[in-house]
Design a protein around this motif. Structure first.
Motif, PDB file in Angstrom:
ATOM      1  N   MET A 318       0.848  -1.189   0.000  1.00  0.00           N
ATOM      2  CA  MET A 318       0.000   0.000   0.000  1.00  0.00           C
ATOM      3  C   MET A 318       0.884   1.240   0.000  1.00  0.00           C
ATOM      4  O   MET A 318       2.078   1.200   0.325  1.00  0.00           O
ATOM      5  CB  MET A 318      -0.921   0.008   1.231  1.00  0.00           C
ATOM      6  CG  MET A 318      -0.185  -0.042   2.535  1.00  0.00           C
ATOM      7  SD  MET A 318      -1.283  -0.229   3.946  1.00  0.00           S
ATOM      8  CE  MET A 318      -0.212  -0.984   5.135  1.00  0.00           C
ATOM      9  N   TRP A 319       0.236   2.354  -0.394  1.00  0.00           N
ATOM     10  CA  TRP A 319       0.876   3.665  -0.329  1.00  0.00           C
ATOM     11  C   TRP A 319       0.384   4.364   0.949  1.00  0.00           C
ATOM     12  O   TRP A 319      -0.816   4.389   1.219  1.00  0.00           O
ATOM     13  CB  TRP A 319       0.516   4.508  -1.548  1.00  0.00           C
ATOM     14  CG  TRP A 319       1.284   4.127  -2.787  1.00  0.00           C
ATOM     15  CD1 TRP A 319       0.937   3.198  -3.710  1.00  0.00           C
ATOM     16  CD2 TRP A 319       2.516   4.696  -3.217  1.00  0.00           C
ATOM     17  NE1 TRP A 319       1.870   3.112  -4.698  1.00  0.00           N
ATOM     18  CE2 TRP A 319       2.863   4.044  -4.423  1.00  0.00           C
ATOM     19  CE3 TRP A 319       3.372   5.667  -2.720  1.00  0.00           C
ATOM     20  CZ2 TRP A 319       4.028   4.339  -5.125  1.00  0.00           C
ATOM     21  CZ3 TRP A 319       4.521   5.971  -3.423  1.00  0.00           C
ATOM     22  CH2 TRP A 319       4.852   5.310  -4.605  1.00  0.00           C
ATOM     23  N   SER A 438      -3.633   4.550   0.195  1.00  0.00           N
ATOM     24  CA  SER A 438      -4.091   4.250  -1.168  1.00  0.00           C
ATOM     25  C   SER A 438      -3.439   2.964  -1.661  1.00  0.00           C
ATOM     26  O   SER A 438      -2.430   2.508  -1.100  1.00  0.00           O
ATOM     27  CB  SER A 438      -3.743   5.407  -2.111  1.00  0.00           C
ATOM     28  OG  SER A 438      -4.240   5.161  -3.409  1.00  0.00           O
ATOM     29  N   GLN A 439      -4.053   2.380  -2.725  1.00  0.00           N
ATOM     30  CA  GLN A 439      -3.534   1.189  -3.403  1.00  0.00           C
ATOM     31  C   GLN A 439      -3.240   0.053  -2.427  1.00  0.00           C
ATOM     32  O   GLN A 439      -2.153  -0.530  -2.415  1.00  0.00           O
ATOM     33  CB  GLN A 439      -2.268   1.539  -4.205  1.00  0.00           C
ATOM     34  CG  GLN A 439      -2.485   2.471  -5.380  1.00  0.00           C
ATOM     35  CD  GLN A 439      -3.408   1.860  -6.428  1.00  0.00           C
ATOM     36  OE1 GLN A 439      -3.299   0.664  -6.754  1.00  0.00           O
ATOM     37  NE2 GLN A 439      -4.329   2.663  -6.954  1.00  0.00           N
ATOM     38  N   LEU A 455       5.804  -1.846  -8.440  1.00  0.00           N
ATOM     39  CA  LEU A 455       4.739  -1.244  -7.644  1.00  0.00           C
ATOM     40  C   LEU A 455       5.215   0.043  -6.985  1.00  0.00           C
ATOM     41  O   LEU A 455       4.457   1.020  -6.878  1.00  0.00           O
ATOM     42  CB  LEU A 455       4.270  -2.238  -6.577  1.00  0.00           C
ATOM     43  CG  LEU A 455       3.458  -3.435  -7.063  1.00  0.00           C
ATOM     44  CD1 LEU A 455       3.266  -4.435  -5.932  1.00  0.00           C
ATOM     45  CD2 LEU A 455       2.102  -2.976  -7.601  1.00  0.00           C
ATOM     46  N   ALA A 456       6.454   0.060  -6.533  1.00  0.00           N
ATOM     47  CA  ALA A 456       6.973   1.257  -5.884  1.00  0.00           C
ATOM     48  C   ALA A 456       7.129   2.409  -6.862  1.00  0.00           C
ATOM     49  O   ALA A 456       7.196   3.573  -6.431  1.00  0.00           O
ATOM     50  CB  ALA A 456       8.313   0.951  -5.226  1.00  0.00           C
ATOM     51  N   GLY A 464      -4.236  -6.819  -6.355  1.00  0.00           N
ATOM     52  CA  GLY A 464      -4.129  -8.038  -5.570  1.00  0.00           C
ATOM     53  C   GLY A 464      -5.165  -9.068  -5.981  1.00  0.00           C
ATOM     54  O   GLY A 464      -6.324  -8.734  -6.267  1.00  0.00           O
ATOM     55  N   ASN A 465      -4.747 -10.349  -6.024  1.00  0.00           N
ATOM     56  CA  ASN A 465      -5.689 -11.419  -6.378  1.00  0.00           C
ATOM     57  C   ASN A 465      -6.559 -11.840  -5.201  1.00  0.00           C
ATOM     58  O   ASN A 465      -7.539 -12.566  -5.369  1.00  0.00           O
ATOM     59  CB  ASN A 465      -4.938 -12.616  -6.943  1.00  0.00           C
ATOM     60  CG  ASN A 465      -3.982 -13.212  -5.915  1.00  0.00           C
ATOM     61  OD1 ASN A 465      -3.665 -12.580  -4.907  1.00  0.00           O
ATOM     62  ND2 ASN A 465      -3.505 -14.432  -6.182  1.00  0.00           N
ATOM     63  N   VAL A 466      -6.233 -11.374  -3.984  1.00  0.00           N
ATOM     64  CA  VAL A 466      -7.069 -11.656  -2.812  1.00  0.00           C
ATOM     65  C   VAL A 466      -7.909 -10.430  -2.459  1.00  0.00           C
ATOM     66  O   VAL A 466      -9.128 -10.521  -2.303  1.00  0.00           O
ATOM     67  CB  VAL A 466      -6.205 -12.089  -1.624  1.00  0.00           C
ATOM     68  CG1 VAL A 466      -7.065 -12.268  -0.377  1.00  0.00           C
ATOM     69  CG2 VAL A 466      -5.469 -13.387  -1.935  1.00  0.00           C
ATOM     70  N   VAL A 467      -7.279  -9.272  -2.309  1.00  0.00           N
ATOM     71  CA  VAL A 467      -7.970  -8.011  -2.041  1.00  0.00           C
ATOM     72  C   VAL A 467      -7.482  -6.996  -3.070  1.00  0.00           C
ATOM     73  O   VAL A 467      -6.348  -6.512  -2.969  1.00  0.00           O
ATOM     74  CB  VAL A 467      -7.705  -7.498  -0.612  1.00  0.00           C
ATOM     75  CG1 VAL A 467      -8.371  -6.139  -0.409  1.00  0.00           C
ATOM     76  CG2 VAL A 467      -8.210  -8.486   0.420  1.00  0.00           C
ATOM     77  N   PRO A 468      -8.306  -6.660  -4.067  1.00  0.00           N
ATOM     78  CA  PRO A 468      -7.908  -5.632  -5.034  1.00  0.00           C
ATOM     79  C   PRO A 468      -8.358  -4.254  -4.562  1.00  0.00           C
ATOM     80  O   PRO A 468      -9.331  -4.110  -3.815  1.00  0.00           O
ATOM     81  CB  PRO A 468      -8.637  -6.049  -6.310  1.00  0.00           C
ATOM     82  CG  PRO A 468      -9.870  -6.724  -5.816  1.00  0.00           C
ATOM     83  CD  PRO A 468      -9.516  -7.371  -4.490  1.00  0.00           C
ATOM     84  N   TRP A 469      -7.653  -3.236  -5.016  1.00  0.00           N
ATOM     85  CA  TRP A 469      -7.998  -1.857  -4.659  1.00  0.00           C
ATOM     86  C   TRP A 469      -8.970  -1.292  -5.686  1.00  0.00           C
ATOM     87  O   TRP A 469      -8.581  -0.930  -6.784  1.00  0.00           O
ATOM     88  CB  TRP A 469      -6.732  -1.011  -4.592  1.00  0.00           C
ATOM     89  CG  TRP A 469      -6.967   0.435  -4.231  1.00  0.00           C
ATOM     90  CD1 TRP A 469      -6.960   1.485  -5.072  1.00  0.00           C
ATOM     91  CD2 TRP A 469      -7.273   0.960  -2.948  1.00  0.00           C
ATOM     92  NE1 TRP A 469      -7.225   2.655  -4.414  1.00  0.00           N
ATOM     93  CE2 TRP A 469      -7.423   2.353  -3.087  1.00  0.00           C
ATOM     94  CE3 TRP A 469      -7.440   0.397  -1.692  1.00  0.00           C
ATOM     95  CZ2 TRP A 469      -7.729   3.188  -2.016  1.00  0.00           C
ATOM     96  CZ3 TRP A 469      -7.733   1.235  -0.634  1.00  0.00           C
ATOM     97  CH2 TRP A 469      -7.880   2.612  -0.795  1.00  0.00           C
ATOM     98  N   ASN A 470     -10.254  -1.230  -5.326  1.00  0.00           N
ATOM     99  CA  ASN A 470     -11.257  -0.589  -6.169  1.00  0.00           C
ATOM    100  C   ASN A 470     -12.347  -0.018  -5.279  1.00  0.00           C
ATOM    101  O   ASN A 470     -12.461  -0.344  -4.098  1.00  0.00           O
ATOM    102  CB  ASN A 470     -11.830  -1.566  -7.215  1.00  0.00           C
ATOM    103  CG  ASN A 470     -12.403  -2.811  -6.562  1.00  0.00           C
ATOM    104  OD1 ASN A 470     -13.207  -2.735  -5.639  1.00  0.00           O
ATOM    105  ND2 ASN A 470     -11.983  -3.984  -7.033  1.00  0.00           N
TER     106      ASN A 470
END
Length: 496
Positions: A318-319, A438-439, A455-456, A464-470
Motif C-alpha cells: 500500500m501507499w 491508497s492502493q 509497484l513502488a 491483488g488477487n485476494v484483495v484488489p484496490w477498487n
C-alpha cells in the motif's frame, strides 16, 4: 560652687607638700594671718568656717587672711588673701566627687528596690495561685454537698415509698378480702336467680332459635345476591382484559409490519446510495483514489467488503502518507477465534509491529511525515519468514513468525482502526490511523523483487488477487473521504 572652690584649694595645698602643718584654729577664726608653707595640705575644718559667726551687733562679715612667702620671687614677698574656707589634708584616693558617691548610692538603692519588687511579685503570684486553688476547692465542696443532698433526698424518697408501699399492701389486702366477699355474695344471688328463671329461659331459647333461623335465612339471601353481583363484575373484567389483549396483539402485528416496511425501504435506499457511490467513484476517480483520515477518531474507519480465504503466504502492499510520526493502526484483520489475526500498526513511539495470530514481529521503516511512501510486507508460514520493503528496497527481515499457521478465513478486514473483537465498533482513538492511504492490495503469494520495484514506481494494472484496490470493495464511515489519487504524481509509470 563652694565644693569646686574647696577642691581647688585641696589641689593647691597638695602641690606645696613638705611644710609643717598649720596650727589649729579655734572655731576657724584667727586674729593674725597664718603662714602656709609650700607643699602643705589643707584639711577641711568645721562647718562654720564657711559662714560668718553672728555677733550681738549683727552678722559679721567674712574675714580673709593673707599668706606671705617666697612665691613671687627671691627677696620679695607677695601677700595672698584667702577666706575662712579651710580644708584639712585628705589621704590619696579618698577625695571622690560627691556625684560619683551619689550615683553609687542610687545604684545600691535601685538594686535593693529591684530585689524587693521581685520578691513582692513572687509573693503576689503565690497568693494568686493559692486563691485559685481555694476557689477550685470551694467548687468541689459545693458539688459534693449537692450530690450528698441528692443522695439523702433519694434515700428519703425511697424510705417514704417503702412506707407507702407497706401501707398500700395492707390496704390492698383488705380490699381483696372485701372484693372476695362481694363476689361470693353476687355468686349466691346469681345462683338463686338461675334457679328461679330456669323455665322461662327454656321458653325464651326456643323463641330465640326460631328468630335466629329467620335471620340466618335472610342473611343467606342477601349474601347470594352480593355474590352474584361480584361474579358478574369479574366476568365483565375478564372480557375487557381479553379484548385489550387482542387489541395489543393486533397493534404488535401492525407495528412489526410497519418496521419491516421501514427496514425494506432503508435497505433499498442504502443499496441505491451504494450503487450511486460506486458509479460516482468509478466515474470520478478513473485513475484511482485515496482514503483520507483527517484526524484521530474512534468513529473513522473503512471496511473492505471482500472476504479473505485461508492464506499460507501473503504479500501486502500500500501507499502511505502519515500525518504524524506515530502511525497508529493501518490494517486490522480479525476472526471469531482471534482479534489480532493480521495487524500492522505503530503505537506510542515504539517500532512498527507486524502481527499474525497475535505473534509480533517488530521493525523500523523511518517513514517521513507528509510524504507518500510505498510499503510492502511478505510472510510465509514455512519457518515463519517475513520481509519488509520501503520503496521497493528490503528494509528488514526475520523468521519464526506464526510458523505453520494459516490465516483463517471468514473474518473482517478494517483499515484505520484496531479491532478488539471481530467487527467490534468500540475502537480506541489513540490507536487510530491519521493520514492518507491508497492502493491497498493483498496477494496470496510472495512477490518478486521486480514486481515490488514496479509497484513502488507506480506500475498500473497490478491488483491483488485476494484483495484488489477498487471503489466497489471499500466502504467508509465516520467522516473518512475518498479523494483523487496523487501518490504517483512524481513517479514515472512502469509497465511490466
Amino acid at each position: 560652687m563652694v565644693a569646686f572652690i574647696g577642691a581647688v584649694i585641696c589641689i593647691i595645698a597638695a602641690v606645696h607638700s613638705g611644710s609643717p602643718a598649720a596650727p589649729p584654729l579655734t572655731q576657724n577664726r584667727s586674729t593674725s594671718p597664718v603662714p602656709f608653707s609650700p607643699g602643705s595640705v589643707a584639711r577641711a575644718g568645721a562647718l562654720d568656717a564657711l559662714h560668718a559667726t553672728e555677733a550681738p551687733g549683727g552678722p559679721e562679715a567674712p574675714t580673709f587672711y593673707g599668706l606671705t612667702g617666697g612665691v613671687g620671687g627671691a627677696g620679695s614677698e607677695q601677700r595672698v588673701i584667702y577666706s575662712r574656707l579651710l580644708c584639712t589634708p585628705v589621704p590619696p584616693g579618698q577625695c571622690e566627687p560627691k556625684a560619683v558617691q551619689a550615683d553609687q548610692q542610687h545604684e545600691d538603692e535601685d538594686g535593693e528596690w529591684g530585689s524587693l519588687r521581685a520578691a513582692a511579685e513572687e509573693l503576689r503570684h503565690t497568693a494568686q495561685r493559692q486563691q485559685d486553688e481555694i476557689r477550685a476547692d470551694r467548687r468541689t465542696i459545693r458539688e459534693l454537698t449537692g450530690k450528698l443532698a441528692e443522695c439523702e433526698g433519694t434515700g428519703g424518697v425511697v424510705q417514704e415509698e417503702r412506707e407507702r408501699g407497706m401501707m398500700g399492701d395492707e390496704g390492698r389486702a383488705g380490699a381483696v378480702e372485701e372484693l372476695e366477699r362481694a363476689i361470693l355474695h353476687m355468686k349466691e344471688r346469681i345462683e338463686r336467680l338461675e334457679s328461679e328463671m330456669a323455665p322461662l329461659a327454656h321458653n325464651h331459647t326456643e323463641t330465640g332459635q326460631k328468630s335466629a333461623d329467620r335471620v340466618q335465612s335472610g342473611t343467606k339471601g342477601r349474601g347470594t345476591v352480593v355474590q352474584r353481583k361480584v361474579e358478574d363484575l369479574e366476568g365483565e373484567l375478564k372480557r375487557k382484559m381479553k379484548m385489550l389483549e387482542e387489541e395489543r396483539k393486533a397493534l404488535r402485528k401492525e407495528t412489526q409490519k410497519h418496521q419491516e416496511h421501514i427496514d425494506q425501504g432503508l435497505d433499498a435506499v442504502h443499496q441505491r446510495i451504494s450503487s450511486l457511490e460506486q458509479g460516482l467513484s468509478e466515474n470520478k476517480f478513473p485513475e484511482g483514489y485515496r482514503l483520507s483520515f483527517p484526524m484521530r477518531s474512534s468513529s473513522m474507519y473503512a471496511v473492505v467488503k471482500h472476504s479473505l480465504p485461508a492464506l499460507h503466504a501473503l504479500t501486502l502492499c500500500m501507499w502511505l502518507r502519515p500525518a504524524q510520526s506515530i502511525l497508529g493502526t493501518a490494517v486490522s484483520y480479525a476472526v471469531p477465534e482471534q482479534s489480532h489475526e493480521l495487524v500492522l500498526q505503530q503505537l506510542v513511539h515504539g517500532p512498527i509491529e507486524f502481527i499474525i495470530n497475535n505473534e509480533v514481529a517488530q521493525f523500523t521503516l523511518n517513514l517521513t511525515v507528509g510524504v507518500w511512501q510505498h510499503v510492502c510486507i511478505s510472510w510465509n508460514r514455512r519457518a515463519g519468514v517475513w520481509h519488509t520493503y520501503l520503496g521497493g528496497k528490503l528494509k528488514g527481515e526475520g523468521k519464526d513468525l506464526a510458523t505453520r499457521h494459516s490465516i483463517r478465513p471468514g473474518g473482517t478486514l478494517v483499515l484505520g482502526q484496531e479491532q478488539s473483537s471481530m467487527g467490534g465498533l468500540r475502537f480506541v482513538a489513540s490507536r487510530a490511523w491519521i493520514g492518507d492511504l491508497s492502493q491497498f492490495n493483498i496477494w496470496d503469494r510472495l512477490l518478486t523483487h521486480a514486481e515490488l520495484n514496479a509497484l513502488a514506481h507506480c506500475s498500473t494494472g497490478m491488483l491483488g488477487n485476494v484483495v484488489p484496490w477498487n471503489s466497489r470493495e471499500m466502504e467508509v464511515f465516520g467522516g473518512v473521504t475518498k479523494q483523487p489519487a496523487e501518490h504517483c504524481s512524481r513517479h514515472a509509470s512502469v509497465r511490466l
